[in-house]
Design a protein around this motif. Sequence first.
Motif, PDB file in Angstrom:
ATOM      1  N   ALA A  78       0.826  -1.214   0.000  1.00  0.00           N
ATOM      2  CA  ALA A  78       0.000   0.000   0.000  1.00  0.00           C
ATOM      3  C   ALA A  78       0.861   1.264   0.000  1.00  0.00           C
ATOM      4  O   ALA A  78       0.432   2.309  -0.501  1.00  0.00           O
ATOM      5  CB  ALA A  78      -0.939   0.003   1.199  1.00  0.00           C
ATOM      6  N   ILE A  79       2.066   1.168   0.547  1.00  0.00           N
ATOM      7  CA  ILE A  79       2.959   2.328   0.547  1.00  0.00           C
ATOM      8  C   ILE A  79       4.021   2.209  -0.556  1.00  0.00           C
ATOM      9  O   ILE A  79       4.995   2.950  -0.569  1.00  0.00           O
ATOM     10  CB  ILE A  79       3.600   2.562   1.931  1.00  0.00           C
ATOM     11  CG1 ILE A  79       4.408   1.355   2.412  1.00  0.00           C
ATOM     12  CG2 ILE A  79       2.538   2.947   2.946  1.00  0.00           C
ATOM     13  CD1 ILE A  79       5.172   1.597   3.713  1.00  0.00           C
ATOM     14  N   GLY A  80       3.796   1.277  -1.479  1.00  0.00           N
ATOM     15  CA  GLY A  80       4.655   1.171  -2.649  1.00  0.00           C
ATOM     16  C   GLY A  80       5.952   0.418  -2.435  1.00  0.00           C
ATOM     17  O   GLY A  80       6.905   0.610  -3.180  1.00  0.00           O
ATOM     18  N   LEU A  81       5.978  -0.442  -1.426  1.00  0.00           N
ATOM     19  CA  LEU A  81       7.185  -1.206  -1.130  1.00  0.00           C
ATOM     20  C   LEU A  81       6.940  -2.698  -1.261  1.00  0.00           C
ATOM     21  O   LEU A  81       5.836  -3.186  -1.036  1.00  0.00           O
ATOM     22  CB  LEU A  81       7.672  -0.897   0.290  1.00  0.00           C
ATOM     23  CG  LEU A  81       7.989   0.568   0.595  1.00  0.00           C
ATOM     24  CD1 LEU A  81       8.329   0.737   2.064  1.00  0.00           C
ATOM     25  CD2 LEU A  81       9.103   1.079  -0.292  1.00  0.00           C
ATOM     26  N   GLY A  82       8.003  -3.423  -1.591  1.00  0.00           N
ATOM     27  CA  GLY A  82       7.944  -4.877  -1.637  1.00  0.00           C
ATOM     28  C   GLY A  82       8.270  -5.444  -0.269  1.00  0.00           C
ATOM     29  O   GLY A  82       8.559  -4.706   0.684  1.00  0.00           O
ATOM     30  N   THR A  83       8.281  -6.759  -0.165  1.00  0.00           N
ATOM     31  CA  THR A  83       8.557  -7.394   1.124  1.00  0.00           C
ATOM     32  C   THR A  83      10.003  -7.208   1.567  1.00  0.00           C
ATOM     33  O   THR A  83      10.333  -7.495   2.710  1.00  0.00           O
ATOM     34  CB  THR A  83       8.215  -8.899   1.074  1.00  0.00           C
ATOM     35  OG1 THR A  83       8.944  -9.509   0.008  1.00  0.00           O
ATOM     36  CG2 THR A  83       6.728  -9.124   0.890  1.00  0.00           C
ATOM     37  N   ASP A  84      10.855  -6.711   0.679  1.00  0.00           N
ATOM     38  CA  ASP A  84      12.237  -6.403   1.056  1.00  0.00           C
ATOM     39  C   ASP A  84      12.381  -4.970   1.568  1.00  0.00           C
ATOM     40  O   ASP A  84      13.468  -4.536   1.928  1.00  0.00           O
ATOM     41  CB  ASP A  84      13.187  -6.636  -0.106  1.00  0.00           C
ATOM     42  CG  ASP A  84      12.839  -5.807  -1.348  1.00  0.00           C
ATOM     43  OD1 ASP A  84      11.836  -5.058  -1.312  1.00  0.00           O
ATOM     44  OD2 ASP A  84      13.567  -5.932  -2.339  1.00  0.00           O
ATOM     45  N   GLY A  85      11.272  -4.217   1.574  1.00  0.00           N
ATOM     46  CA  GLY A  85      11.292  -2.850   2.048  1.00  0.00           C
ATOM     47  C   GLY A  85      11.771  -1.843   1.017  1.00  0.00           C
ATOM     48  O   GLY A  85      11.920  -0.665   1.297  1.00  0.00           O
ATOM     49  N   LYS A  86      11.978  -2.317  -0.191  1.00  0.00           N
ATOM     50  CA  LYS A  86      12.430  -1.446  -1.283  1.00  0.00           C
ATOM     51  C   LYS A  86      11.253  -1.120  -2.192  1.00  0.00           C
ATOM     52  O   LYS A  86      10.287  -1.877  -2.277  1.00  0.00           O
ATOM     53  CB  LYS A  86      13.541  -2.128  -2.063  1.00  0.00           C
ATOM     54  CG  LYS A  86      14.770  -2.343  -1.186  1.00  0.00           C
ATOM     55  CD  LYS A  86      15.929  -2.840  -1.981  1.00  0.00           C
ATOM     56  CE  LYS A  86      17.143  -2.748  -1.116  1.00  0.00           C
ATOM     57  NZ  LYS A  86      17.871  -3.817  -0.808  1.00  0.00           N
ATOM     58  N   PRO A  87      11.345   0.015  -2.911  1.00  0.00           N
ATOM     59  CA  PRO A  87      10.238   0.408  -3.788  1.00  0.00           C
ATOM     60  C   PRO A  87       9.918  -0.657  -4.833  1.00  0.00           C
ATOM     61  O   PRO A  87      10.822  -1.303  -5.369  1.00  0.00           O
ATOM     62  CB  PRO A  87      10.755   1.683  -4.471  1.00  0.00           C
ATOM     63  CG  PRO A  87      11.787   2.214  -3.542  1.00  0.00           C
ATOM     64  CD  PRO A  87      12.410   1.002  -2.894  1.00  0.00           C
ATOM     65  N   LEU A  88       8.626  -0.831  -5.084  1.00  0.00           N
ATOM     66  CA  LEU A  88       8.185  -1.745  -6.121  1.00  0.00           C
ATOM     67  C   LEU A  88       8.522  -1.138  -7.487  1.00  0.00           C
ATOM     68  O   LEU A  88       8.519   0.084  -7.627  1.00  0.00           O
ATOM     69  CB  LEU A  88       6.669  -1.970  -6.024  1.00  0.00           C
ATOM     70  CG  LEU A  88       6.186  -2.737  -4.805  1.00  0.00           C
ATOM     71  CD1 LEU A  88       4.668  -2.655  -4.707  1.00  0.00           C
ATOM     72  CD2 LEU A  88       6.631  -4.191  -4.879  1.00  0.00           C
ATOM     73  N   PRO A  89       8.794  -1.980  -8.485  1.00  0.00           N
ATOM     74  CA  PRO A  89       9.070  -1.442  -9.817  1.00  0.00           C
ATOM     75  C   PRO A  89       7.860  -0.685 -10.356  1.00  0.00           C
ATOM     76  O   PRO A  89       6.722  -1.089 -10.147  1.00  0.00           O
ATOM     77  CB  PRO A  89       9.331  -2.681 -10.668  1.00  0.00           C
ATOM     78  CG  PRO A  89       9.456  -3.818  -9.732  1.00  0.00           C
ATOM     79  CD  PRO A  89       8.862  -3.416  -8.429  1.00  0.00           C
ATOM     80  N   GLN A  90       8.122   0.423 -10.997  1.00  0.00           N
ATOM     81  CA  GLN A  90       7.049   1.230 -11.593  1.00  0.00           C
ATOM     82  C   GLN A  90       6.668   0.647 -12.936  1.00  0.00           C
ATOM     83  O   GLN A  90       7.531   0.328 -13.748  1.00  0.00           O
ATOM     84  CB  GLN A  90       7.531   2.662 -11.788  1.00  0.00           C
ATOM     85  CG  GLN A  90       7.842   3.397 -10.509  1.00  0.00           C
ATOM     86  CD  GLN A  90       6.594   3.725  -9.720  1.00  0.00           C
ATOM     87  OE1 GLN A  90       5.535   3.960 -10.276  1.00  0.00           O
ATOM     88  NE2 GLN A  90       6.700   3.731  -8.401  1.00  0.00           N
ATOM     89  N   SER A  91       5.398   0.474 -13.176  1.00  0.00           N
ATOM     90  CA  SER A  91       4.938   0.022 -14.494  1.00  0.00           C
ATOM     91  C   SER A  91       4.594   1.246 -15.329  1.00  0.00           C
ATOM     92  O   SER A  91       4.022   2.209 -14.830  1.00  0.00           O
ATOM     93  CB  SER A  91       3.733  -0.906 -14.367  1.00  0.00           C
ATOM     94  OG  SER A  91       2.682  -0.227 -13.719  1.00  0.00           O
ATOM     95  N   GLU A  92       4.987   1.194 -16.574  1.00  0.00           N
ATOM     96  CA  GLU A  92       4.756   2.372 -17.437  1.00  0.00           C
ATOM     97  C   GLU A  92       3.579   2.185 -18.345  1.00  0.00           C
ATOM     98  O   GLU A  92       3.090   1.242 -18.689  1.00  0.00           O
ATOM     99  CB  GLU A  92       6.005   2.630 -18.261  1.00  0.00           C
ATOM    100  CG  GLU A  92       7.145   3.026 -17.335  1.00  0.00           C
ATOM    101  CD  GLU A  92       8.363   3.487 -18.125  1.00  0.00           C
ATOM    102  OE1 GLU A  92       8.201   4.121 -19.162  1.00  0.00           O
ATOM    103  OE2 GLU A  92       9.460   3.176 -17.667  1.00  0.00           O
TER     104      GLU A  92
END
Length: 52
Positions: free
Chosen positions: A38-52
Amino acid sequence: MFSQALIDVSVSLIVAGLRTFNQVPNTIKPSVKSTLEAIGLGTDGKPLPQSE
């Protein structure tokens, strides 16, 4: 139902790099994962890839 505070602390620890998702208790993993997403992070705590 689990305390939102426990979920929030787990999310904060993952974001800070002090805990991994695998260290989160199984009972709250789904809630922690959905909160991270929900805050744009994966389970590693890093930002999820942006889809274009």
